[in-house]
Design a protein around this motif. Sequence first.
Motif, PDB file in Angstrom:
ATOM      1  N   ASN A 169       0.816  -1.200   0.000  1.00  0.00           N
ATOM      2  CA  ASN A 169       0.000   0.000   0.000  1.00  0.00           C
ATOM      3  C   ASN A 169       0.858   1.261   0.000  1.00  0.00           C
ATOM      4  O   ASN A 169       1.911   1.302   0.622  1.00  0.00           O
ATOM      5  CB  ASN A 169      -0.928   0.023   1.212  1.00  0.00           C
ATOM      6  N   PHE A 204      -4.631   9.172   2.712  1.00  0.00           N
ATOM      7  CA  PHE A 204      -4.961   8.539   1.444  1.00  0.00           C
ATOM      8  C   PHE A 204      -4.151   7.244   1.364  1.00  0.00           C
ATOM      9  O   PHE A 204      -2.930   7.273   1.237  1.00  0.00           O
ATOM     10  CB  PHE A 204      -4.594   9.455   0.276  1.00  0.00           C
ATOM     11  N   GLU A 205      -4.826   6.103   1.439  1.00  0.00           N
ATOM     12  CA  GLU A 205      -4.147   4.809   1.389  1.00  0.00           C
ATOM     13  C   GLU A 205      -4.555   4.059   0.132  1.00  0.00           C
ATOM     14  O   GLU A 205      -5.726   3.707  -0.045  1.00  0.00           O
ATOM     15  CB  GLU A 205      -4.454   3.969   2.624  1.00  0.00           C
ATOM     16  N   SER A 206      -3.590   3.851  -0.754  1.00  0.00           N
ATOM     17  CA  SER A 206      -3.852   3.216  -2.044  1.00  0.00           C
ATOM     18  C   SER A 206      -3.322   1.796  -2.049  1.00  0.00           C
ATOM     19  O   SER A 206      -2.216   1.529  -1.598  1.00  0.00           O
ATOM     20  CB  SER A 206      -3.181   4.021  -3.162  1.00  0.00           C
ATOM     21  N   THR A 260      -5.205   0.969  -9.083  1.00  0.00           N
ATOM     22  CA  THR A 260      -5.244   1.068  -7.619  1.00  0.00           C
ATOM     23  C   THR A 260      -6.618   1.497  -7.139  1.00  0.00           C
ATOM     24  O   THR A 260      -7.427   2.037  -7.897  1.00  0.00           O
ATOM     25  CB  THR A 260      -4.217   2.097  -7.101  1.00  0.00           C
ATOM     26  N   THR A 306      -8.143   3.704  -3.750  1.00  0.00           N
ATOM     27  CA  THR A 306      -7.705   4.568  -2.659  1.00  0.00           C
ATOM     28  C   THR A 306      -8.829   4.815  -1.666  1.00  0.00           C
ATOM     29  O   THR A 306      -9.941   5.182  -2.063  1.00  0.00           O
ATOM     30  CB  THR A 306      -7.204   5.927  -3.183  1.00  0.00           C
ATOM     31  N   GLU A 341     -13.866   6.763  -1.192  1.00  0.00           N
ATOM     32  CA  GLU A 341     -13.042   5.851  -1.989  1.00  0.00           C
ATOM     33  C   GLU A 341     -13.001   6.340  -3.434  1.00  0.00           C
ATOM     34  O   GLU A 341     -13.943   6.974  -3.922  1.00  0.00           O
ATOM     35  CB  GLU A 341     -13.612   4.433  -1.957  1.00  0.00           C
ATOM     36  N   TRP A 394      -3.297  11.957  -5.524  1.00  0.00           N
ATOM     37  CA  TRP A 394      -2.282  11.895  -4.482  1.00  0.00           C
ATOM     38  C   TRP A 394      -1.313  13.064  -4.605  1.00  0.00           C
ATOM     39  O   TRP A 394      -0.247  13.071  -4.001  1.00  0.00           O
ATOM     40  CB  TRP A 394      -1.454  10.597  -4.557  1.00  0.00           C
TER      41      TRP A 394
END
Length: 395
Positions: free
Chosen positions: A150, A171-173, A183, A185, A203, A209
């Motif tokens: 991630n 922001f976690e992709s 991806t 996110t 989402e 990003w």
Amino acid sequence: MLEGDLEPWQEMATMVLPDDLVVEILSRLPLKSFCRFKCVCKSWLSFSSDLHYRQKLPRNPIGLLYQKREHGTSIHLAGLPSGDRDIDTTLSFVPCHKFPLELKDCSNGLILCYHGGIMYSEGISDPIVCNPATQEWMEIPYAEPGTALNEINLKLCFDPLWSQHFYVFKFESSPSPDPDHGTSTEVKVFFSEDSTWSTCLWETDDAFWGDSLFVNGVLYVGHLWGHCLLALEAPGTRTQLLNDRTIQLPGIPYATDQKFYCYDGCLCQSSGVLCYAQQELDGCMLRIWSLEGADRWVVKHRLSVNDVFGRDMLLRTNSRGLWYFDYEILDFDLERELVILVDLTTDKVLSVSISTGEGSEILKVPGFFELYRSLLYVPYYCKQLPASVPQGAQD
């Protein structure tokens, strides 16, 4: 003594200036001077909490925070003319851990950093929000570092004119289960009001990003290659979903054709209004727009930069034969009428006056491409972090 017997200077001393004029005078002071003066005058102090006046009061940048992409490199401040040099931007007041602090984000005087991060395989650990002007800090609870696959991007959001609380957007992709999308996110939010993280509030499959800016309770985040911004409204602690919209940027889209390689420009704010700066196609001029209404961009300034760099040609080609600008816009400040540029051919960082077009060198960093991050720093002289935030130990 009768009124007519007063000396001229005594008559002036007895005059009461209207509030609008007092605020106009105060707005021309350096920020630190204003903070000192408001401590001795209750009426001046009251302007700071007045919604009508406080947007006009001074909050000037004092320099450019930067950090090189090298192991153990400290955070530094390249001061602007007349900047305050007494602020500890090396963050020596923050306790040391296994890894040195890395600069991640800066928002209206608060700084987000962490031990580890992009230079280290261990990933993000121990995120910290601190205030260099008051030497206060707090750790952000971070129980969900994610997996090695991630990518995590943290965005600090703080605006004392809008709220005394701050937010950290995560922001976690991760690789998308849908083969048609690279991806996926998720966005979560940390609330300083009660020191908690939300569940997933939003989402997307888009690559939002990029660079970001927090203005009037809205986080604007750039797309990595699409010429647009994502606008996310700061949520309340009970919010289940984030309100969002997409805004098309003005100017030149990313990679307009196969022969020209163009990055998006630079975001800034002026008196609570989102602004955007970007070079024109030949690089000899740059434009600054402000966002009027929901999605209408209006040109505010057009600045020639040939004389600043002392050359007529401001385009170069890379190893693949693609044209690109040989300078970048690092930041700009319309209140002080300046633009911060970096000359990629000489590694010089320049402060350029919008009104006169004159430039002055403020920093020279050999191998500027090796800089990890550079951010314009505006100090926040409040004596403590927002009251609801646990403070770090003071030595």
